[in-house]
Scaffold this active site. Structure first.
Site, PDB file in Angstrom:
ATOM      1  N   LYS A  61       8.089  -3.189  -6.951  1.00 12.30           N
ATOM      2  CA  LYS A  61       7.925  -1.766  -6.651  1.00 12.30           C
ATOM      3  C   LYS A  61       8.369  -1.464  -5.222  1.00 12.30           C
ATOM      4  O   LYS A  61       8.997  -0.434  -4.959  1.00 12.30           O
ATOM      5  CB  LYS A  61       6.455  -1.394  -6.867  1.00 12.30           C
ATOM      6  CG  LYS A  61       6.107   0.069  -6.785  1.00 12.30           C
ATOM      7  CD  LYS A  61       4.628   0.243  -7.133  1.00 12.30           C
ATOM      8  CE  LYS A  61       4.144   1.640  -6.844  1.00 12.30           C
ATOM      9  NZ  LYS A  61       2.688   1.764  -7.113  1.00 12.30           N
ATOM     10  N   HIS A  65      11.585   1.098  -4.066  1.00 12.91           N
ATOM     11  CA  HIS A  65      11.282   2.360  -3.401  1.00 12.91           C
ATOM     12  C   HIS A  65      11.751   2.425  -1.951  1.00 12.91           C
ATOM     13  O   HIS A  65      11.532   3.446  -1.289  1.00 12.91           O
ATOM     14  CB  HIS A  65       9.780   2.644  -3.494  1.00 12.91           C
ATOM     15  CG  HIS A  65       9.349   3.005  -4.876  1.00 12.91           C
ATOM     16  ND1 HIS A  65       9.061   2.058  -5.829  1.00 12.91           N
ATOM     17  CD2 HIS A  65       9.188   4.206  -5.493  1.00 12.91           C
ATOM     18  CE1 HIS A  65       8.728   2.653  -6.961  1.00 12.91           C
ATOM     19  NE2 HIS A  65       8.797   3.955  -6.781  1.00 12.91           N
ATOM     20  N   GLN A  94      -3.811  15.290  -6.876  1.00 14.51           N
ATOM     21  CA  GLN A  94      -3.300  15.163  -5.514  1.00 14.51           C
ATOM     22  C   GLN A  94      -3.309  13.686  -5.167  1.00 14.51           C
ATOM     23  O   GLN A  94      -4.347  13.024  -5.226  1.00 14.51           O
ATOM     24  CB  GLN A  94      -4.156  15.951  -4.524  1.00 14.51           C
ATOM     25  CG  GLN A  94      -3.601  15.929  -3.107  1.00 14.51           C
ATOM     26  CD  GLN A  94      -4.471  16.696  -2.125  1.00 14.51           C
ATOM     27  OE1 GLN A  94      -5.671  16.875  -2.359  1.00 14.51           O
ATOM     28  NE2 GLN A  94      -3.892  17.135  -1.026  1.00 14.51           N
ATOM     29  N   LYS A  99      -1.649   6.352  -0.421  1.00 16.66           N
ATOM     30  CA  LYS A  99      -0.395   6.069  -1.116  1.00 16.66           C
ATOM     31  C   LYS A  99       0.736   5.878  -0.109  1.00 16.66           C
ATOM     32  O   LYS A  99       0.838   6.607   0.874  1.00 16.66           O
ATOM     33  CB  LYS A  99      -0.043   7.200  -2.076  1.00 16.66           C
ATOM     34  CG  LYS A  99      -1.056   7.421  -3.189  1.00 16.66           C
ATOM     35  CD  LYS A  99      -1.050   6.310  -4.208  1.00 16.66           C
ATOM     36  CE  LYS A  99       0.103   6.414  -5.172  1.00 16.66           C
ATOM     37  NZ  LYS A  99       0.011   5.398  -6.252  1.00 16.66           N
ATOM     38  N   CYS A 111       1.978   9.857 -12.694  1.00 15.19           N
ATOM     39  CA  CYS A 111       3.379   9.472 -12.522  1.00 15.19           C
ATOM     40  C   CYS A 111       3.396   8.009 -12.096  1.00 15.19           C
ATOM     41  O   CYS A 111       2.789   7.655 -11.093  1.00 15.19           O
ATOM     42  CB  CYS A 111       4.064  10.287 -11.438  1.00 15.19           C
ATOM     43  SG  CYS A 111       3.355  11.900 -11.085  1.00 15.19           S
ATOM     44  N   SER A 112       4.083   7.172 -12.850  1.00 19.31           N
ATOM     45  CA  SER A 112       4.103   5.757 -12.497  1.00 19.31           C
ATOM     46  C   SER A 112       5.270   5.073 -13.194  1.00 19.31           C
ATOM     47  O   SER A 112       6.254   5.732 -13.547  1.00 19.31           O
ATOM     48  CB  SER A 112       2.766   5.094 -12.856  1.00 19.31           C
ATOM     49  OG  SER A 112       2.665   3.808 -12.284  1.00 19.31           O
ATOM     50  N   GLU A 174      12.383   7.761  -4.114  1.00 22.74           N
ATOM     51  CA  GLU A 174      12.433   7.528  -5.556  1.00 22.74           C
ATOM     52  C   GLU A 174      13.870   7.626  -6.044  1.00 22.74           C
ATOM     53  O   GLU A 174      14.639   8.472  -5.577  1.00 22.74           O
ATOM     54  CB  GLU A 174      11.587   8.564  -6.316  1.00 22.74           C
ATOM     55  CG  GLU A 174      10.098   8.462  -6.111  1.00 22.74           C
ATOM     56  CD  GLU A 174       9.450   7.296  -6.853  1.00 22.74           C
ATOM     57  OE1 GLU A 174      10.184   6.450  -7.397  1.00 22.74           O
ATOM     58  OE2 GLU A 174       8.207   7.235  -6.871  1.00 22.74           O
ATOM     59  N   GLU A 176      14.923   7.302 -10.054  1.00 24.14           N
ATOM     60  CA  GLU A 176      14.302   6.953 -11.323  1.00 24.14           C
ATOM     61  C   GLU A 176      15.003   7.611 -12.506  1.00 24.14           C
ATOM     62  O   GLU A 176      15.568   8.696 -12.382  1.00 24.14           O
ATOM     63  CB  GLU A 176      12.839   7.428 -11.348  1.00 24.14           C
ATOM     64  CG  GLU A 176      11.956   6.851 -10.272  1.00 24.14           C
ATOM     65  CD  GLU A 176      10.533   7.365 -10.348  1.00 24.14           C
ATOM     66  OE1 GLU A 176       9.626   6.597  -9.971  1.00 24.14           O
ATOM     67  OE2 GLU A 176      10.316   8.528 -10.773  1.00 24.14           O
TER      68      GLU A 176
END
Length: 253
Positions: A61, A65, A94, A99, A111-112, A174, A176
């Site tokens: 991940k 990113h 939120q 994060k 969202c993942s 991102e 994606e």
């Protein structure tokens, strides 16, 4: 995008990723000073894709990113869940301050990313849709405490895929192919404060009003979906949604 479909038959391994992206940034320095749990989650293994949504490899991940890697063409699979209650109100979250990407921003319900594990990986569209639905169940429970029994696999509806790119803070971002999932369910929340700072249910009218409030910040993918498709889908949630389901073409945003 620097990858091509000629590589799709390669084994999906970290080594194949290094062959595809020899200059990829794998350093751990960008994570220094961040929340310990969020750093741990950055080791999760995402599915790396070509522009046609075909798996060509895997990467953490973190690697997926970093903008330095995104700018080299690194693209991964994701999903966005839109959960509506029986009043057709949409559940927003939120994102937590902890994060690493897009902290404190409002966004859709969840969202993942599907992970590179047998139950969530797919090379055909049918298998990929099944994989993201299972991933959605996993993350709805992880982030919001929603039990799988309240969001059954068969109640998720796949609408389309969007291909988009968005920077977060210069270092992170991102890139994606994002699977859009709708589900209608009344759920009980038990929020994971390391993932989610707050939640709210909104109507189309109240959401549009919030977009005009400069004190509220929304994730770029959520704004893209809202500005292009969401409100039309929402209007047809109870009758007419079928004509929007299972779109084959990837929408390029």
């Amino acid at each position: 995008m620097s990858t091509t479909t000629t590589t799709t038959n390669q084994p999906i391994t970290a080594e194949s990723m290094l062959r595809l992206f020899p200059d990829i940034d794998t350093s751990s320095a960008p994570l220094s000073g961040h929340d310990e749990e969020q750093i741990r989650l950055m080791d999760e293994v995402c599915i790396v894709l070509d522009e046609d949504d075909k798996p060509i490899g895997t990467a953490s991940k973190k690697i997926c990113h970093l903008m330095t890697n995104i700018d080299k063409g690194l693209l991964h699979r994701a999903f966005s869940v839109f959960l509506f209650n029986d009043k057709n109100e949409l559940l927003l979250q939120q994102r937590a301050t902890e994060k690493i990407t897009f902290p404190d921003m409002w966004t859709n319900t969840c969202c993942s990313h599907p992970l590179h594990i047998p139950t969530e990986t797919g090379s055909t569209l049918e298998d990929s849709i099944a994989g993201v639905k299972r991933a959605a169940q996993r993350k709805l429970e992880h982030e919001l405490g929603i039990k799988k029994e309240q969001v059954p696999f068969e109640d998720f509806h796949f609408l389309t895929r969007i291909h988009y790119k968005a920077p977060s803070d210069g270092m992170w971002g991102e890139h994606e192919i994002d699977y859009i999932l709708f589900i209608k369910a009344n759920v009980d929340l038990d929020i994971n404060k390391n993932e989610v700072r707050d939640t709210q249910y909104v109507t189309p009218e109240s959401l549009k009003q919030q977009f005009d409030d400069p004190s509220l910040v929304f994730t770029p993918w959520f704004k893209l979906i809202c500005n292009s498709m969401l409100f039309e889908w929402w209007q047809n949630l109870d009758s007419g949604l079928d004509k929007y389901l299972n779109e084959q073409e990837i929408r390029r945003m």
